[in-house]
Design a protein around this motif. Structure first.
Motif, short mmCIF file in Angstrom:
data_model
loop_
_atom_site.label_atom_id
_atom_site.label_comp_id
_atom_site.label_asym_id
_atom_site.label_seq_id
_atom_site.Cartn_x
_atom_site.Cartn_y
_atom_site.Cartn_z
N GLN A 74 0.85 -1.19 0.00
CA GLN A 74 0.00 0.00 0.00
C GLN A 74 0.89 1.25 0.00
O GLN A 74 1.78 1.38 0.84
CB GLN A 74 -0.91 0.01 1.22
N ARG A 75 0.63 2.11 -0.97
CA ARG A 75 1.43 3.33 -1.09
C ARG A 75 1.12 4.25 0.09
O ARG A 75 -0.03 4.45 0.47
CB ARG A 75 1.11 4.04 -2.40
N ARG A 76 2.17 4.82 0.65
CA ARG A 76 2.05 5.74 1.79
C ARG A 76 2.52 7.12 1.36
O ARG A 76 3.44 7.24 0.54
CB ARG A 76 2.91 5.25 2.96
N PRO A 77 1.93 8.15 1.91
CA PRO A 77 2.40 9.50 1.57
C PRO A 77 3.81 9.72 2.11
O PRO A 77 4.20 9.13 3.11
CB PRO A 77 1.39 10.42 2.26
N PRO A 78 4.59 10.56 1.42
CA PRO A 78 5.94 10.84 1.92
C PRO A 78 5.88 11.51 3.29
O PRO A 78 4.93 12.23 3.60
CB PRO A 78 6.54 11.77 0.87
N LYS A 79 6.89 11.25 4.09
CA LYS A 79 6.93 11.84 5.43
C LYS A 79 7.30 13.32 5.36
O LYS A 79 6.87 14.10 6.17
CB LYS A 79 7.92 11.09 6.31
N ARG A 80 8.11 13.64 4.35
CA ARG A 80 8.53 15.03 4.17
C ARG A 80 8.49 15.35 2.68
O ARG A 80 8.49 14.46 1.84
CB ARG A 80 9.97 15.22 4.67
N ASN A 81 8.47 16.61 2.36
CA ASN A 81 8.47 17.01 0.95
C ASN A 81 9.78 16.65 0.25
O ASN A 81 9.83 16.64 -0.97
CB ASN A 81 8.21 18.51 0.82
N THR A 82 10.81 16.36 1.01
CA THR A 82 12.11 16.07 0.41
C THR A 82 12.33 14.58 0.15
O THR A 82 13.39 14.20 -0.33
CB THR A 82 13.24 16.59 1.32
N ASP A 83 11.35 13.73 0.48
CA ASP A 83 11.50 12.29 0.23
C ASP A 83 11.67 12.05 -1.26
O ASP A 83 10.96 12.64 -2.08
CB ASP A 83 10.28 11.52 0.75
N PRO A 84 12.59 11.15 -1.64
CA PRO A 84 12.92 10.97 -3.05
C PRO A 84 11.83 10.27 -3.88
O PRO A 84 11.79 10.43 -5.08
CB PRO A 84 14.18 10.11 -3.02
N GLY A 85 10.97 9.52 -3.28
CA GLY A 85 9.97 8.80 -4.07
C GLY A 85 8.90 8.20 -3.19
O GLY A 85 8.86 8.46 -1.99
N PRO A 86 8.04 7.39 -3.79
CA PRO A 86 6.94 6.82 -3.01
C PRO A 86 7.44 5.81 -1.97
O PRO A 86 8.48 5.19 -2.15
CB PRO A 86 6.07 6.14 -4.06
N ARG A 87 6.69 5.69 -0.92
CA ARG A 87 6.97 4.71 0.13
C ARG A 87 5.78 3.77 0.22
O ARG A 87 4.65 4.17 -0.04
CB ARG A 87 7.21 5.39 1.46
N TYR A 88 6.06 2.53 0.59
CA TYR A 88 5.02 1.52 0.67
C TYR A 88 5.11 0.78 2.00
O TYR A 88 6.18 0.58 2.54
CB TYR A 88 5.17 0.50 -0.46
#
Length: 132
Positions: A74-88
């Motif tokens: 499940q795709r999760r929103p980035p924790k910060r605007n500087t995160d490089p890509g999607p997190r799951y």
């Protein structure tokens, strides 16, 4: 999703776990499946990029599915605007299966190489009737 890394599904807990599996699949961005069969694949070497067709061909040779691992991502929103890509986040369900057939083609060397617990398989696995 649950915080458990891998949930083992057996006869004892299947009724309570299946609703969680259904919910995880419906909420998933994508899923992956991995099958362990009773016989090795009928080709020189297995590939980490096996296709569904390769699994189906293996099962048609008389092999039975003994272990099915379903992972729901499940795709999760980035924790910060500087995160490089999607997190799951991921939840994996390992379902032990045992065909309800009078005979089972089983390669002991192959099942041991898969690190399957044969005692658990024969006592706790969910019975199923394979297609003919």
């Amino acid at each position: 999703m649950s915080t458990d890394r891998v949930v083992l599904v057996t006869q004892a807990n299947a009724d309570s776990i299946f609703p969680r599996i259904s919910q995880a699949v419906h909420a998933a961005t994508f899923i992956s499946l991995d099958l362990a069969t009773s016989l090795p694949a009928p080709r020189p070497a297995a590939s980490p990029y096996d296709t569904l067709r390769a699994y189906v061909d293996t099962i048609r040779t008389g092999a039975a599915v003994l272990d099915l691992a379903l992972s729901a991502f499940q795709r999760r929103p980035p924790k910060r605007n500087t995160d490089p890509g999607p997190r799951y986040s991921v939840q994996t369900y390992r379902i032990l299966l045992l065909p309800d057939t009078p005979t089972l083609a089983l390669s002991p060397r192959h099942t041991l190489a898969l690190a399957l617990d044969l005692n658990r398989l024969f006592t706790d696995a969910l019975p199923y009737t394979p297609p003919t």
